[in-house]
Write an enzyme that holds these catalytic residues in place. Sequence first.
Site, PDB file in Angstrom:
ATOM      1  N   LYS A  52       0.844  -1.208   0.000  1.00 22.14           N
ATOM      2  CA  LYS A  52       0.000   0.000   0.000  1.00 22.14           C
ATOM      3  C   LYS A  52       0.877   1.256   0.000  1.00 22.14           C
ATOM      4  O   LYS A  52       0.634   2.188  -0.765  1.00 22.14           O
ATOM      5  CB  LYS A  52      -0.925   0.001   1.232  1.00 22.14           C
ATOM      6  CG  LYS A  52      -2.068  -1.006   1.117  1.00 22.14           C
ATOM      7  CD  LYS A  52      -2.746  -1.297   2.448  1.00 22.14           C
ATOM      8  CE  LYS A  52      -3.788  -2.404   2.284  1.00 22.14           C
ATOM      9  NZ  LYS A  52      -4.383  -2.861   3.533  1.00 22.14           N
ATOM     10  N   GLN A  96      -5.209  -1.588   9.568  1.00 25.34           N
ATOM     11  CA  GLN A  96      -4.978  -2.897   8.959  1.00 25.34           C
ATOM     12  C   GLN A  96      -5.595  -3.999   9.820  1.00 25.34           C
ATOM     13  O   GLN A  96      -5.386  -4.048  11.027  1.00 25.34           O
ATOM     14  CB  GLN A  96      -3.461  -3.120   8.788  1.00 25.34           C
ATOM     15  CG  GLN A  96      -3.094  -4.402   8.104  1.00 25.34           C
ATOM     16  CD  GLN A  96      -3.570  -4.502   6.653  1.00 25.34           C
ATOM     17  OE1 GLN A  96      -3.711  -3.501   5.954  1.00 25.34           O
ATOM     18  NE2 GLN A  96      -3.860  -5.704   6.212  1.00 25.34           N
ATOM     19  N   ASP A 119     -11.728   2.279   4.008  1.00 25.02           N
ATOM     20  CA  ASP A 119     -12.136   0.886   3.782  1.00 25.02           C
ATOM     21  C   ASP A 119     -13.656   0.725   3.745  1.00 25.02           C
ATOM     22  O   ASP A 119     -14.143  -0.376   3.479  1.00 25.02           O
ATOM     23  CB  ASP A 119     -11.631   0.001   4.935  1.00 25.02           C
ATOM     24  CG  ASP A 119     -10.201  -0.462   4.736  1.00 25.02           C
ATOM     25  OD1 ASP A 119      -9.898  -0.977   3.651  1.00 25.02           O
ATOM     26  OD2 ASP A 119      -9.405  -0.320   5.683  1.00 25.02           O
TER      27      ASP A 119
END
Length: 307
Positions: A52, A96, A119
Amino acid sequence: MAVLEGRLVAEKIQEEIRLEIERLKSERGVVPGLAVIMAGDDPASRSYVSSKSRLAEKLGIRSELVKFSAGVTAAEIARVIAERNADPQTHAILVQMPLPRPIDPWQVIDCIDPEKDVDAFHPYNQGLILQNRGRIFPCTPLGILRILDHYSIDPAGMNAVVVGRSFLVGKPMAAMLTNRHATVALCHSRTQGLPAILREAGLVVAALGKPGFITVDMVKPGAVLVDVGIHHIEKEADFEKFCPRSLHDAFKKKGSVITGDIHFQAFAKAAHYTPVPGGVGPLTVTMLMHNTVELCKRAISMANDKR
Ligand code: GUN
């Protein structure tokens, strides 16, 4: 059987994102900012997080990594999230997953400002998706729809079976396919008669996290197979079970190969399938950058509305 080349689709979208970022910089003087928060030292998470950061840098996104040890508390993570929620240069926040035990992920996710929730894991954003008025979408299901769209595979009217009910992939995927007019069965580890359900599926999204679980006998001829699984195969016995002989030299040389949730023999029966690696994976990280830019643009337009 045609391969859905996620890597190529991802490269095309990345170029669009790069141009959009250049435009934001030159016309608005704004650099999209992404904060990535990671706790613990899970090797898969470490590898995702570094890919990422690499892609963010390549496309011109300012990215920051906040690392905690596995012993961190939800309150300590929440404090960093609160700081980034208040920071105008941070447009997107990612925590994460999975978080180390015993942290309750919801205690952390609930703290993210829904306008910075890259997200779309926050209950507000997931609720909007269920109501078919989502503004930001989880990266993996969004990437899957982008692959299908690229290849003009329209889910409308299809019998779609999603295997795996995580809030990261399976549940939002089922809602998003429903919103695209598919008839969706959301299946999981306790589903009874899964092989028979799968044999009726024109579209299968496998996101259950078990290597080679969906076998050739469970697939309808001509189906579209989308494989979200990523498994590193390191043992010879697992290689024999899950991988084609043609990869054996590579396996011996590298000591491991990557495979998905769908057994390779099933692909021969499909009309289209996503390979592992090079299918869904490149889209997930690309859609994270897409979402970062979307949130940055929303922040600019909300600031303008307030003036
Ligand atoms: N862990 C595995 N996939 C994801 C993802 O898409 N987002 C986050 N935050 N964590 C993950």
